[in-house]
Design a protein around this motif. Sequence first.
Motif, PDB file in Angstrom:
ATOM      1  N   PHE A   1       1.045  -1.089   0.113  1.00  0.00           N
ATOM      2  CA  PHE A   1       0.008  -0.054   0.179  1.00  0.00           C
ATOM      3  C   PHE A   1       0.951   1.222  -0.059  1.00  0.00           C
ATOM      4  O   PHE A   1       2.162   1.242   0.832  1.00  0.00           O
ATOM      5  CB  PHE A   1      -0.926   0.103   1.182  1.00  0.00           C
ATOM      6  N   PRO A   2       0.545   2.320  -0.838  1.00  0.00           N
ATOM      7  CA  PRO A   2       1.317   3.579  -0.911  1.00  0.00           C
ATOM      8  C   PRO A   2       1.522   4.058   0.550  1.00  0.00           C
ATOM      9  O   PRO A   2       0.577   4.241   1.307  1.00  0.00           O
ATOM     10  CB  PRO A   2       0.625   4.467  -1.777  1.00  0.00           C
ATOM     11  N   CYS A   3       2.785   4.616   0.925  1.00  0.00           N
ATOM     12  CA  CYS A   3       2.808   5.434   2.255  1.00  0.00           C
ATOM     13  C   CYS A   3       3.640   6.855   2.016  1.00  0.00           C
ATOM     14  O   CYS A   3       4.343   6.634   0.992  1.00  0.00           O
ATOM     15  CB  CYS A   3       3.564   4.172   3.117  1.00  0.00           C
ATOM     16  N   GLU A   4       3.502   7.279   2.936  1.00  0.00           N
ATOM     17  CA  GLU A   4       4.209   8.714   3.006  1.00  0.00           C
ATOM     18  C   GLU A   4       5.350   8.551   3.741  1.00  0.00           C
ATOM     19  O   GLU A   4       5.276   7.953   5.050  1.00  0.00           O
ATOM     20  CB  GLU A   4       3.094   9.623   3.420  1.00  0.00           C
ATOM     21  N   LEU A   5       6.525   8.863   3.445  1.00  0.00           N
ATOM     22  CA  LEU A   5       7.740   8.873   4.129  1.00  0.00           C
ATOM     23  C   LEU A   5       8.008  10.214   4.661  1.00  0.00           C
ATOM     24  O   LEU A   5       7.809  11.300   3.903  1.00  0.00           O
ATOM     25  CB  LEU A   5       8.931   8.503   3.446  1.00  0.00           C
ATOM     26  N   THR A   6       8.329  10.334   6.044  1.00  0.00           N
ATOM     27  CA  THR A   6       8.714  11.671   6.648  1.00  0.00           C
ATOM     28  C   THR A   6      10.047  11.435   7.542  1.00  0.00           C
ATOM     29  O   THR A   6      10.461  10.130   7.643  1.00  0.00           O
ATOM     30  CB  THR A   6       7.900  12.103   7.766  1.00  0.00           C
ATOM     31  N   LEU A   7      10.846  12.575   7.919  1.00  0.00           N
ATOM     32  CA  LEU A   7      11.776  12.329   8.646  1.00  0.00           C
ATOM     33  C   LEU A   7      11.774  12.927   9.965  1.00  0.00           C
ATOM     34  O   LEU A   7      10.994  14.026   9.975  1.00  0.00           O
ATOM     35  CB  LEU A   7      13.132  12.943   8.389  1.00  0.00           C
ATOM     36  N   ARG A   8      11.756  12.391  11.184  1.00  0.00           N
ATOM     37  CA  ARG A   8      11.416  12.924  12.484  1.00  0.00           C
ATOM     38  C   ARG A   8      12.270  12.768  13.632  1.00  0.00           C
ATOM     39  O   ARG A   8      13.183  11.730  13.439  1.00  0.00           O
ATOM     40  CB  ARG A   8      10.026  12.168  13.071  1.00  0.00           C
ATOM     41  N   THR A   9      12.450  13.659  14.570  1.00  0.00           N
ATOM     42  CA  THR A   9      13.547  13.633  15.642  1.00  0.00           C
ATOM     43  C   THR A   9      12.941  12.368  16.777  1.00  0.00           C
ATOM     44  O   THR A   9      11.920  12.978  17.290  1.00  0.00           O
ATOM     45  CB  THR A   9      13.629  14.911  16.252  1.00  0.00           C
ATOM     46  N   THR A  10      13.649  11.497  16.933  1.00  0.00           N
ATOM     47  CA  THR A  10      13.384  10.648  17.996  1.00  0.00           C
ATOM     48  C   THR A  10      14.602  10.496  19.141  1.00  0.00           C
ATOM     49  O   THR A  10      15.615  11.185  18.787  1.00  0.00           O
ATOM     50  CB  THR A  10      13.481   9.386  17.515  1.00  0.00           C
ATOM     51  N   PRO A  11      14.184   9.995  20.242  1.00  0.00           N
ATOM     52  CA  PRO A  11      15.516  10.158  21.301  1.00  0.00           C
ATOM     53  C   PRO A  11      16.673   9.337  20.770  1.00  0.00           C
ATOM     54  O   PRO A  11      17.821   9.570  21.193  1.00  0.00           O
ATOM     55  CB  PRO A  11      14.785   9.205  22.502  1.00  0.00           C
ATOM     56  N   GLU A  12      16.484   8.651  19.742  1.00  0.00           N
ATOM     57  CA  GLU A  12      17.774   7.858  19.302  1.00  0.00           C
ATOM     58  C   GLU A  12      18.404   8.783  18.107  1.00  0.00           C
ATOM     59  O   GLU A  12      19.535   8.449  17.616  1.00  0.00           O
ATOM     60  CB  GLU A  12      17.418   6.659  18.464  1.00  0.00           C
ATOM     61  N   GLY A  13      17.693   9.808  17.525  1.00  0.00           N
ATOM     62  CA  GLY A  13      18.217  10.579  16.472  1.00  0.00           C
ATOM     63  C   GLY A  13      17.174  10.879  15.472  1.00  0.00           C
ATOM     64  O   GLY A  13      15.977  10.559  15.796  1.00  0.00           O
ATOM     65  N   ILE A  14      17.556  11.347  14.212  1.00  0.00           N
ATOM     66  CA  ILE A  14      16.608  11.602  13.054  1.00  0.00           C
ATOM     67  C   ILE A  14      16.505  10.061  12.606  1.00  0.00           C
ATOM     68  O   ILE A  14      17.293   9.361  12.252  1.00  0.00           O
ATOM     69  CB  ILE A  14      17.269  12.617  12.040  1.00  0.00           C
ATOM     70  N   ARG A  15      14.841   9.870  12.320  1.00  0.00           N
ATOM     71  CA  ARG A  15      14.559   8.688  11.849  1.00  0.00           C
ATOM     72  C   ARG A  15      13.606   8.697  10.661  1.00  0.00           C
ATOM     73  O   ARG A  15      12.847   9.712  10.672  1.00  0.00           O
ATOM     74  CB  ARG A  15      14.157   7.816  12.928  1.00  0.00           C
ATOM     75  N   LEU A  16      13.696   7.666   9.751  1.00  0.00           N
ATOM     76  CA  LEU A  16      12.740   7.824   8.587  1.00  0.00           C
ATOM     77  C   LEU A  16      11.349   6.970   9.364  1.00  0.00           C
ATOM     78  O   LEU A  16      11.353   5.795   9.773  1.00  0.00           O
ATOM     79  CB  LEU A  16      13.337   6.873   7.410  1.00  0.00           C
ATOM     80  N   PHE A  17      10.352   7.568   9.059  1.00  0.00           N
ATOM     81  CA  PHE A  17       8.884   6.940   9.434  1.00  0.00           C
ATOM     82  C   PHE A  17       7.991   6.772   8.181  1.00  0.00           C
ATOM     83  O   PHE A  17       8.305   7.406   6.898  1.00  0.00           O
ATOM     84  CB  PHE A  17       8.100   8.229  10.249  1.00  0.00           C
ATOM     85  N   CYS A  18       7.158   5.634   8.142  1.00  0.00           N
ATOM     86  CA  CYS A  18       6.236   5.224   6.970  1.00  0.00           C
ATOM     87  C   CYS A  18       4.967   5.039   7.488  1.00  0.00           C
ATOM     88  O   CYS A  18       4.647   4.372   8.190  1.00  0.00           O
ATOM     89  CB  CYS A  18       7.168   4.129   6.483  1.00  0.00           C
ATOM     90  N   GLU A  19       3.925   5.865   6.897  1.00  0.00           N
ATOM     91  CA  GLU A  19       2.638   5.791   7.253  1.00  0.00           C
ATOM     92  C   GLU A  19       1.706   5.559   5.897  1.00  0.00           C
ATOM     93  O   GLU A  19       2.138   6.177   4.854  1.00  0.00           O
ATOM     94  CB  GLU A  19       2.162   6.991   8.114  1.00  0.00           C
ATOM     95  N   PRO A  20       0.624   5.074   6.230  1.00  0.00           N
ATOM     96  CA  PRO A  20      -0.433   4.887   4.703  1.00  0.00           C
ATOM     97  C   PRO A  20      -0.636   6.244   4.378  1.00  0.00           C
ATOM     98  O   PRO A  20      -0.946   7.125   5.255  1.00  0.00           O
ATOM     99  CB  PRO A  20      -1.289   3.917   5.456  1.00  0.00           C
ATOM    100  N   VAL A  21      -0.897   6.348   3.209  1.00  0.00           N
ATOM    101  CA  VAL A  21      -1.224   7.788   2.395  1.00  0.00           C
ATOM    102  C   VAL A  21      -2.794   7.814   3.313  1.00  0.00           C
ATOM    103  O   VAL A  21      -3.588   7.131   3.298  1.00  0.00           O
ATOM    104  CB  VAL A  21      -1.267   7.801   1.067  1.00  0.00           C
ATOM    105  N   LYS A  22      -2.975   9.133   3.195  1.00  0.00           N
ATOM    106  CA  LYS A  22      -4.253   9.668   3.469  1.00  0.00           C
ATOM    107  C   LYS A  22      -5.380   9.145   2.772  1.00  0.00           C
ATOM    108  O   LYS A  22      -6.753   9.098   3.259  1.00  0.00           O
ATOM    109  CB  LYS A  22      -4.304  11.078   3.733  1.00  0.00           C
ATOM    110  N   GLU A  23      -5.349   9.003   1.357  1.00  0.00           N
ATOM    111  CA  GLU A  23      -6.245   8.390   0.528  1.00  0.00           C
ATOM    112  C   GLU A  23      -6.791   7.196   0.953  1.00  0.00           C
ATOM    113  O   GLU A  23      -7.789   6.724   0.351  1.00  0.00           O
ATOM    114  CB  GLU A  23      -5.794   8.245  -0.698  1.00  0.00           C
ATOM    115  N   ILE A  24      -6.330   6.436   1.770  1.00  0.00           N
ATOM    116  CA  ILE A  24      -7.059   5.025   2.373  1.00  0.00           C
ATOM    117  C   ILE A  24      -8.230   5.448   2.741  1.00  0.00           C
ATOM    118  O   ILE A  24      -9.224   4.440   2.640  1.00  0.00           O
ATOM    119  CB  ILE A  24      -6.150   4.422   3.238  1.00  0.00           C
TER     120      ILE A  24
END
Length: 540
Positions: A384-407
């Motif tokens: 399923f298509p997902c949106e990728l974002t970079l976010r700050t976490t306690p471990e550092g900057i990490r890549l996140f992946c969530e299903p697109v809003k069009e679901i």
Amino acid sequence: MYLKIKQLLFLSSVLLISSCGTKDQQTGKSEIKEISMVVKSRYLNLPVSQAADRAKMTFAADGRQVKEFVIRLAPEKPDYWVFYDVSKYKGKALTISYTGNPEGLKNIYQDEYIAGQDSLYKEINRPQVHFSSRRGWNNDPNGLVWFDGEYHLYYQHNPFEKFWENMHWGHAVSKDLVHWEEIGIALEPDALGTMFSGSAVIDKDNTAGWGKDALVALYTAAGKKMSQNVAYSTDRGRSFTKYEGNPVLGPDRDPKVFWYEPKKTWVMVLYNDNYNIIYNSRDLKKWEEKSIVPGYYECPEFFELGVDGNQKNKKWVMYGASGTYITGNFDGEKFIPEYGKYYYSWGSQYAAQTYNNVPDGRRIQIGWGRIEHKGMPFNQMMLFPCELTLRTTPEGIRLFCEPVKEIAILHDKKHFWTDLTGEEASEKLKEVKSDLLHVKMDLEIVHGWVTEVLFRGNPVVSFDGNFNRINGAPYICDKPGIFRFNIEIILDRTSVEAYIGNGKLFISEVLKEKKSDEGLAFKGGLKIHSLEVNELKSIW
């Protein structure tokens, strides 16, 4: 179905012009090695048996060879049927030759519909919320590009069998990222080789000279040697003209290309050996090597994202087919890694690619789901298509992946509860009857250290608090010592996708054969802070 097809074979036989071959000296029977017909319909339907050996088939139109591939042509009753669009040869004499057991030649027929059209997309193991090809095999997504209101999905495709071979580029389009229309074959093998992976761009400034807004594909041809090649389309990606100057580069494979605005140049990232090579070009034809990034294997991806959505604080992300990634900085010629490698995905995903030019600026990814579909005339799927974002976490900057809003377009009946125990939630879930689901939950382990989300008696999400693993993948909880999770799940006929911690970990797996008729359920000492279950409509 087979009897119906046999009747169609009789009708189509009137289109045969001739057949020729040799006579078996022991039986006296003629062994037909080729057949000819005048093309009057859109499709050739070809019978396939997995028990048959692969052998070479060729098509010749008016005496000129136009197609060559290997196929397991069924001599008797087929396991399934595949098809080839011959509409471009209408009115011409088509000769079909085969080097294997020729008995199956007599069963090839032409029609305006593919064999099995009446059950298409209704098959028992057909994904209902994920793209899969009508027939044959698919693997890597290629050429993800948005143009003129359409999301284009090109992909590695074997039209003639449900396992890997005969690599073509298949093609599908969508206006909303959820409903897909399969267009057909976009790129076919040629003298340079079969069509391996690559990417596509919109040449809005006509840098290559093929017209403003030409859709340009860059791909690997896999012949005696790997080579990089270019093709262009001026009809919204429906057909391509291959550049007469091909190949434009040598080994190895999987070119990822994008426009780098600060330096007004095209950038290519190309896999070779155990590293990626970065090239620049002004016209998509002549390429100059600029730098090397070690530590990668095939299907490179490379893009820039704002950290926490801040467009003034951006980092570049580079990953390969496995999805393991490095973040760093890029000046158009050289990538300076800062952190990684890290992983964000676990399970069936491989060779994921992204759209470079979505109008709203989102970085949308589609990955190959390495999931087999037993008993079907097709194999594998797109996740399923997902949106990728970079976010700050306690471990550092990490890549996140969530299903697109069009679901949300697929949402049908909605169920929602709060403040439940695991047992209470399992009881409430008995009212959910669908097997196509989009689930969101906020749950916390209050007793013990293990929890499972079950479906049809099998765990689809399983957390082991002793080893801090979810479905086998190491996972660091947001708050030390507190086992509370935000989990999002997409359930389809043959697959499950789970997004843990708002997408900090993405898991994709085959859905195991059911052990019971029970739908969703929970196991473990849990508090369910919130639970939302959306029954889904089919994309077909």
